[in-house]
Design a protein around this motif. Sequence first.
Motif, PDB file in Angstrom:
ATOM      1  N   GLU A 209       0.810  -1.220   0.000  1.00 17.72           N
ATOM      2  CA  GLU A 209       0.000   0.000   0.000  1.00 17.72           C
ATOM      3  C   GLU A 209       0.842   1.268   0.000  1.00 17.72           C
ATOM      4  N   PHE A 210       1.871   1.319   0.851  1.00 17.89           N
ATOM      5  CA  PHE A 210       2.610   2.567   1.038  1.00 17.89           C
ATOM      6  C   PHE A 210       3.772   2.745   0.062  1.00 17.89           C
ATOM      7  N   TYR A 211       4.220   1.665  -0.559  1.00 20.47           N
ATOM      8  CA  TYR A 211       5.407   1.739  -1.421  1.00 20.47           C
ATOM      9  C   TYR A 211       5.113   1.233  -2.833  1.00 20.47           C
ATOM     10  N   LEU A 212       4.843  -0.055  -2.961  1.00 20.26           N
ATOM     11  CA  LEU A 212       4.817  -0.665  -4.284  1.00 20.26           C
ATOM     12  C   LEU A 212       3.660  -0.208  -5.160  1.00 20.26           C
ATOM     13  N   SER A 213       2.520   0.111  -4.560  1.00 26.66           N
ATOM     14  CA  SER A 213       1.380   0.516  -5.395  1.00 26.66           C
ATOM     15  C   SER A 213       1.666   1.823  -6.126  1.00 26.66           C
ATOM     16  N   TYR A 223      -1.008  -1.050 -12.405  1.00 26.58           N
ATOM     17  CA  TYR A 223      -0.590  -2.026 -11.392  1.00 26.58           C
ATOM     18  C   TYR A 223      -0.965  -3.434 -11.872  1.00 26.58           C
ATOM     19  N   PHE A 224      -2.270  -3.601 -12.134  1.00 31.15           N
ATOM     20  CA  PHE A 224      -2.794  -4.860 -12.654  1.00 31.15           C
ATOM     21  C   PHE A 224      -3.775  -4.576 -13.773  1.00 31.15           C
ATOM     22  N   GLY A 225      -3.947  -5.559 -14.652  1.00 31.41           N
ATOM     23  CA  GLY A 225      -4.893  -5.426 -15.741  1.00 31.41           C
ATOM     24  C   GLY A 225      -6.294  -5.828 -15.312  1.00 31.41           C
ATOM     25  N   PRO A 226      -7.292  -5.629 -16.197  1.00 34.55           N
ATOM     26  CA  PRO A 226      -8.684  -5.990 -15.868  1.00 34.55           C
ATOM     27  C   PRO A 226      -8.857  -7.474 -15.571  1.00 34.55           C
ATOM     28  N   ASP A 227      -7.974  -8.297 -16.120  1.00 29.84           N
ATOM     29  CA  ASP A 227      -8.052  -9.739 -15.887  1.00 29.84           C
ATOM     30  C   ASP A 227      -7.276 -10.178 -14.648  1.00 29.84           C
ATOM     31  N   GLY A 228      -6.719  -9.192 -13.925  1.00 30.36           N
ATOM     32  CA  GLY A 228      -5.966  -9.517 -12.718  1.00 30.36           C
ATOM     33  C   GLY A 228      -4.504  -9.806 -12.962  1.00 30.36           C
ATOM     34  N   THR A 312      -0.108   6.751  -5.505  1.00 30.20           N
ATOM     35  CA  THR A 312      -1.361   6.016  -5.640  1.00 30.20           C
ATOM     36  C   THR A 312      -2.275   6.283  -4.456  1.00 30.20           C
ATOM     37  N   VAL A 313      -3.497   6.644  -4.774  1.00 29.90           N
ATOM     38  CA  VAL A 313      -4.534   6.960  -3.800  1.00 29.90           C
ATOM     39  C   VAL A 313      -5.566   5.841  -3.807  1.00 29.90           C
TER      40      VAL A 313
END
Length: 432
Positions: A209-213, A223-228, A312-313
């Motif tokens: 949450e605090f770093y990688l996102s 970060y990720f696509g619609p298919d995960g 990222t929020v």
Amino acid sequence: MKAKSRRALLGAAAMLSLSAGVSTLFTHTAYAQSREIIYSTFLDPNNDKDPRAAAQTKMIQAFETKNPDIKIKLLVDPTGQSVSRSIKSGSQTPDVVRIVGFAIAEFASTGNLVDLGELVKKDGIPEDDWLLPLSSAKVGDTLFSLPQDFRIPILFYRKGALQKASVTPPKTWDEVCAAGPKFTEANTIPFAVPLGATGGLGGAQGLGEFYLSSMLPGNEGQYFGPDGKIAFSKESFVLAAKTIKEFFTTCKVTPMRSAQMGINEVHDGIRSGTAAMTVFGLYRFKTVQQQGGGDDLGWAPAPAFSDTDKQTVYSYHIAMNKKSEKQDAAWTFIKFMVSPEAQAIAAEGGEVVSRKSAYSAPYFQNAAAQNQVQWADLISKRGRTVAYTPILSTFHTIVGEAFQRMILRDGSAEDAYDEVVERYDAALSKAQ
């Protein structure tokens, strides 16, 4: 024959009377039940140490005053696991759920959340009265939920510790690294990075949450696509992994003993002053301040690769169970909970509320609210949203373990990437 007819007539009348009575009872019971809404939330009204819980109680009281025919019953679910099982299984309750933004995709994938898009249009809820566009809350093209607040990582720091080390709040990761040798207190962690799994909603949530996102998708990527599936690049992962590994090694800003620290330990460290700095969720600032940070606790925008990078929020959202039999009353409650009136009450608990118009409330003229006003401005200027995987807790677990191995066993960032991709792809395939 006449006697039999008379008995038959009396019997029929009795049955009709009984039927009417039962019908009336069922109607009354259904009406009574239809006016009680079960609301799932992680905030416990009995927790007198959490100002957010007190604000939630005040919001519900205001709603019930305005809508005396609707009563709210809380289902307190701190981890979200109970409500997750309920929604996945198609249960009729809870009627309304409070869901962390990065879990919306998982809940939406069940098919058991109501599409709120038409209801928003029908009731004229303005789409431009939000710190970030309401469209950013959609999963794909569908609006399954409405944001109640916005949360952006910020730098927490202890003023006295930084002053003693002659360090100013760092704006970039390079400045974080350079600050390490300036802290000479043996028992002070200059900059705490949570790689562990304690606290939060599962896995190494603090790291994610605090770093990688923010680090992995960058300013424009995903970060990720619609298919995960993973949408961040190998290059961004390797850069992020090397940066964090250097905090534990060459920079000497994060001691190896803190590699197991999770959200709980970092919270305690910054609260007690044993950690001088960390990137943390702004929603915990007021709590840490009240629990011991006091006037010595300061904040600044979170460091990044450059001091203008996006962060990222995410939000806590409110959504409706598609299986609920009380959707009209549930929607009445949801509308109130995201109204400027309710949002102004939520702000009293320390939240950075989502509606722009709420910030005209008298509360925001108080000195105590100025941090929230500044955080709202930071979110509007540097905030962005990303798409999440429906198995985010699993990803957090995988990436947290990979980072720990990389650091504690002196592995490479490239090997960590390969491990994460292999384990995550297998987990996603199994989940589907």
